[in-house]
Scaffold this motif. Sequence first.
Motif, PDB file in Angstrom:
ATOM      1  N   SER A 108       4.447   6.630  -7.241  1.00 29.95           N
ATOM      2  CA  SER A 108       4.623   5.543  -8.201  1.00 29.95           C
ATOM      3  C   SER A 108       4.138   5.992  -9.572  1.00 29.95           C
ATOM      4  O   SER A 108       3.463   7.019  -9.706  1.00 29.95           O
ATOM      5  CB  SER A 108       3.854   4.297  -7.756  1.00 29.95           C
ATOM      6  OG  SER A 108       4.387   3.770  -6.568  1.00 29.95           O
TER       7      SER A 108
ATOM      8  N   PHE B 289       4.645   1.179  -4.094  1.00 27.89           N
ATOM      9  CA  PHE B 289       4.773   0.263  -5.230  1.00 27.89           C
ATOM     10  C   PHE B 289       3.641  -0.764  -5.221  1.00 27.89           C
ATOM     11  O   PHE B 289       3.009  -1.026  -6.245  1.00 27.89           O
ATOM     12  CB  PHE B 289       6.127  -0.445  -5.168  1.00 27.89           C
ATOM     13  CG  PHE B 289       6.299  -1.514  -6.215  1.00 27.89           C
ATOM     14  CD1 PHE B 289       6.662  -1.195  -7.514  1.00 27.89           C
ATOM     15  CD2 PHE B 289       6.061  -2.852  -5.906  1.00 27.89           C
ATOM     16  CE1 PHE B 289       6.810  -2.185  -8.480  1.00 27.89           C
ATOM     17  CE2 PHE B 289       6.199  -3.843  -6.863  1.00 27.89           C
ATOM     18  CZ  PHE B 289       6.585  -3.500  -8.153  1.00 27.89           C
TER      19      PHE B 289
ATOM     20  N   THR C 100       6.465   1.111 -11.432  1.00 29.17           N
ATOM     21  CA  THR C 100       7.628   1.336 -10.575  1.00 29.17           C
ATOM     22  C   THR C 100       7.289   2.451  -9.602  1.00 29.17           C
ATOM     23  O   THR C 100       6.292   3.154  -9.764  1.00 29.17           O
ATOM     24  CB  THR C 100       8.880   1.711 -11.390  1.00 29.17           C
ATOM     25  OG1 THR C 100      10.033   1.610 -10.546  1.00 29.17           O
ATOM     26  CG2 THR C 100       8.792   3.116 -11.954  1.00 29.17           C
ATOM     27  N   GLU C 101       8.122   2.563  -8.565  1.00 32.65           N
ATOM     28  CA  GLU C 101       7.929   3.654  -7.616  1.00 32.65           C
ATOM     29  C   GLU C 101       9.084   4.636  -7.746  1.00 32.65           C
ATOM     30  O   GLU C 101      10.138   4.307  -8.301  1.00 32.65           O
ATOM     31  CB  GLU C 101       7.834   3.119  -6.188  1.00 32.65           C
ATOM     32  CG  GLU C 101       9.085   2.422  -5.696  1.00 32.65           C
ATOM     33  CD  GLU C 101       8.917   1.860  -4.285  1.00 32.65           C
ATOM     34  OE1 GLU C 101       7.927   2.198  -3.629  1.00 32.65           O
ATOM     35  OE2 GLU C 101       9.792   1.077  -3.867  1.00 32.65           O
TER      36      GLU C 101
ATOM     37  N   LYS D  22      11.076  -2.489  -9.024  1.00 35.19           N
ATOM     38  CA  LYS D  22      11.349  -1.542  -7.931  1.00 35.19           C
ATOM     39  C   LYS D  22      12.681  -0.841  -8.179  1.00 35.19           C
ATOM     40  O   LYS D  22      13.550  -1.335  -8.856  1.00 35.19           O
ATOM     41  CB  LYS D  22      11.386  -2.279  -6.593  1.00 35.19           C
ATOM     42  CG  LYS D  22      10.014  -2.798  -6.164  1.00 35.19           C
ATOM     43  CD  LYS D  22      10.058  -3.337  -4.761  1.00 35.19           C
ATOM     44  CE  LYS D  22       8.692  -3.789  -4.291  1.00 35.19           C
ATOM     45  NZ  LYS D  22       8.700  -4.316  -2.916  1.00 35.19           N
TER      46      LYS D  22
END
Length: 615
Positions: A491, A550, A581-582, A615
């Motif tokens: 992330s 995340f 965000t991942e 995401k």
Amino acid sequence: MKFLAILFSIVVLYADVNVNVYVDKEFKQKLPKPFVKKEFKHLSKNGFYILSYDKLPLIIEHNLSVISGIGKLKTYILSHKNLNDIRVVANANLPAKVLFKVFGDVKYTTASLDDFKKNKVDAIVTSKKIYVKNVFLYDLDKLGLEYNKYYLVASREFLKNNKNAASFLNAYFPKSKTNSSLILTGYYLNKKIHLSSMYDDMFKEIVAKKLKVAVTPYWPPFELEVKGELKGIGIDFWRLIAKRAGLDYEIITQPIWIKILNGIKNKQYDITPNTSETPDRKKYAIFSKPYVEFPLAIACRNGLSIKKIDDITSLAVGYHYTAHKMMKQHYPYLNYVPAKSVIDAFELVRDRKAECVVDVLPTIVWLINQKNIGDMRIYFKTPFTFKLQIMLRKNLKGVRDKINKAIDSLSVYDKNKIISKYIGEKIYIKENGFSVWFYLIIAVLIIVIVFVVYKAKNYKLKSEFDALTKIYNRGTIEKLLHKKIKETDGSIIFFDIDHFKQVNDKHGHEKGDLVLASLARIIKENIRKSDLFGRWGGEEFVIILPNASFNAAHKIAEKLRKIIENSDFDGLKITISAGVTEFKKGENENDVINRVDEALYEAKNSGRNQVKGKK
């Protein structure tokens, strides 16, 4: 414990009994039934008491039993000076007074933070971290001075008949360290408290004014005295290590080595910096990591038909020196001629009372040259290595840990710079037929190469890090992000400082730089070692979290946001907005950056001082 609580509740309910707990006004926490909270006015033998830390003198005076400590009292000291140079302290609480008790004539007063910044007082005590430029910040927790805000206590007579109630009430509050608080307070009040000697030693180590460092000036080129000044390889190493470890010390010269060992054993001295660990010394001392090592060498008079060490008929050596112990271990059958020092050992060879002398190679080289002993040569460089270590009294483990960290920070350049100051004279080594000129040329070349590599590495480090915040710059963090996305899932957190332009406009760029540097330091202290932290540009920052989901990254970002919000930046309150965000292994890097940038944009447009994820 649950069974005990249930049993206690049944007993008191059946008997319709309430248990009184007398508390200070400031204590607002609720108590479980059937305990009844009452205001504390004076001590008696009946009931429990929850008293604030400033009542510790009363607790000790009446010999009350401390059942548990409640809450933690944070104490920080901001100072323009080193601790032992402070003379005027503002807003001192009990933990601070415990600390300053050992520094002599310290005056206490009240003052504001502005007064401190204007140098009206040397130091000021606060309950939270405040970052001020060019000012020392001491955390008393890290010095071992831990205090609780409140203490749950009772008289011994009452406690005997109410053990279950005490256990139940104790279980209601979170556990914290109490003994260390009491022993330190006991010292401050000059009262005797019967606790283990471990705490006694701990306190003495924390507050010792100066460490007593014993050296002998008769072990050149490691320890020698020139025109009244102590010099040498070992002395220079000690001074550098002590400086990096932040140690306050005084050097004491003791000409006889065995007296230094006995002084460490009897706690007359704290440290001797130039020795080596042996089984007998480990019984009464502890040792640092080795900071440098040299082979043992044997020098003999010219003209002797000695082809191997076994041929030596008499070997002079400093009595109880490490060289003596090492040689006896491997050559127990040799005839050793003990001397008070290695200088005396050389004189025994010169006066034909011994054939040869053994010691560390630099010592042998230095003495042959400096003492103008022209009829001696080095016959053997033994395979035995002398590892120089710092020897400390057994209870100075905290000091040993600081020393080890300082030793880890020594570079090859640091070591060669010290060693080359004292070794560099011409000397002939018989074995292999090489002169020391050959070895010196090689040594000089090595030093030059090390210096060039060091400068190149230093230049590389400077090119990788942001000069102000000491974290990765944008170029480096972009490369690391590209690498991590190729290697693994993880992330990323993007954040920036809210309304940072106003800080520069209202308070100037110097204050803005302080905020940036302090924020970077706070973030570094509160992320994992595996996380990668860099400055994206201006007031924007990025954190790469390898193998973090995340949800985990979102929680970390929220934790960091709260920490920044609750920190003091030289009188300013700062907040941040963050996007999370991942990324998946092999994902397009630009997609990841765009996604986290959108999340940051949403956090800023939603009112700032918050975390948004995408995401």
